[in-house]
Design a protein around this motif. Sequence first.
Motif, PDB file in Angstrom:
ATOM      1  N   PRO A  30      -0.826  61.394  41.348  1.00 14.81           N
ATOM      2  CA  PRO A  30       0.255  61.106  40.396  1.00 14.81           C
ATOM      3  C   PRO A  30      -0.030  61.737  39.037  1.00 14.81           C
ATOM      4  CG  PRO A  30      -0.291  59.156  41.644  1.00 14.81           C
ATOM      5  CD  PRO A  30      -1.330  60.182  42.006  1.00 14.81           C
ATOM      6  N   GLY A  31       0.999  62.326  38.465  1.00 11.90           N
ATOM      7  CA  GLY A  31       0.842  63.035  37.200  1.00 11.90           C
ATOM      8  C   GLY A  31       0.482  64.495  37.357  1.00 11.90           C
ATOM      9  N   GLY A  32       0.188  64.899  38.560  1.00  9.84           N
ATOM     10  CA  GLY A  32      -0.208  66.280  38.814  1.00  9.84           C
ATOM     11  C   GLY A  32       0.982  67.216  38.963  1.00  9.84           C
ATOM     12  N   SER A  33       0.672  68.474  39.258  1.00  9.53           N
ATOM     13  CA  SER A  33       1.694  69.520  39.357  1.00  9.53           C
ATOM     14  C   SER A  33       1.506  70.336  40.628  1.00  9.53           C
ATOM     15  CB  SER A  33       1.605  70.462  38.153  1.00  9.53           C
ATOM     16  OG  SER A  33       1.858  69.774  36.948  1.00  9.53           O
ATOM     17  N   ASN A  40       6.205  69.169  37.791  1.00 11.35           N
ATOM     18  CA  ASN A  40       5.205  68.559  36.919  1.00 11.35           C
ATOM     19  C   ASN A  40       5.367  67.049  36.894  1.00 11.35           C
ATOM     20  OD1 ASN A  40       4.318  71.168  36.180  1.00 11.35           O
ATOM     21  ND2 ASN A  40       5.783  71.256  34.500  1.00 11.35           N
ATOM     22  N   ASN A  41       4.313  66.383  36.460  1.00  3.37           N
ATOM     23  CA  ASN A  41       4.326  64.922  36.317  1.00  3.37           C
ATOM     24  C   ASN A  41       4.849  64.250  37.597  1.00  3.37           C
ATOM     25  OD1 ASN A  41       3.950  62.462  35.064  1.00  3.37           O
ATOM     26  ND2 ASN A  41       5.936  62.500  34.014  1.00  3.37           N
ATOM     27  N   LEU A  42       4.273  64.658  38.698  1.00  2.14           N
ATOM     28  CA  LEU A  42       4.730  64.143  39.993  1.00  2.14           C
ATOM     29  C   LEU A  42       4.395  62.665  40.145  1.00  2.14           C
ATOM     30  CD1 LEU A  42       3.694  67.257  42.048  1.00  2.14           C
ATOM     31  CD2 LEU A  42       6.005  66.301  41.985  1.00  2.14           C
ATOM     32  N   ASN A  43       5.250  61.969  40.877  1.00  4.06           N
ATOM     33  CA  ASN A  43       5.003  60.564  41.183  1.00  4.06           C
ATOM     34  C   ASN A  43       5.239  60.319  42.673  1.00  4.06           C
ATOM     35  OD1 ASN A  43       7.886  59.847  41.552  1.00  4.06           O
ATOM     36  ND2 ASN A  43       8.001  60.298  39.351  1.00  4.06           N
ATOM     37  N   ARG A  97      11.169  67.352  34.540  1.00  2.00           N
ATOM     38  CA  ARG A  97       9.873  67.472  35.223  1.00  2.00           C
ATOM     39  C   ARG A  97       9.811  68.704  36.116  1.00  2.00           C
ATOM     40  NH1 ARG A  97       8.380  63.844  38.873  1.00  2.00           N
ATOM     41  NH2 ARG A  97      10.519  63.291  39.515  1.00  2.00           N
ATOM     42  N   ASP A 145       8.283  61.357  44.635  1.00  4.03           N
ATOM     43  CA  ASP A 145       8.514  62.775  44.922  1.00  4.03           C
ATOM     44  C   ASP A 145       7.944  63.182  46.276  1.00  4.03           C
ATOM     45  OD1 ASP A 145       7.752  63.299  41.480  1.00  4.03           O
ATOM     46  OD2 ASP A 145       9.758  63.345  42.385  1.00  4.03           O
TER      47      ASP A 145
END
Length: 125
Positions: free
Chosen positions: A14-17, A83-86, A66, A89
């Motif tokens: 989480p939060g990654g790209s 970006n800012n994946l959760n 995002r 997604d």
Amino acid sequence: QLRLVESGGGLVQPGGSLRLSCIASNSLSNSAIAWFRRAPGKAREAVSCITRSGSITTYADSVKGRFTISRDNAENTVYLQMNNLNAEDTAVYYCAAINRWFGTCASSESAFGSWGQGTQVTVSS
């Protein structure tokens, strides 16, 4: 008919790209390109779309700010920078093309005539 191949999926925290790529077998210049996704147990949904020239892009509300879609017609490639994946997604992501004679980004999903096989994106810690 275009053959589309997606790549770039994977496991990310989480939060990654991630950056997805959609490479076409031949010229994309006559097609609008969209990214769709299907999450487990859910219907496929439109994520983003880019017009033939790249001058207009659209995004689902859930990814605005995002995700960024872009294209390189010289390389027959469309990208989706995420970006800012959760966790929401997490899905299989598909790219799809619609030829100028059949529609645009505003067309329904069923109008997109060429689809890739999909790439899995998993967001998990």
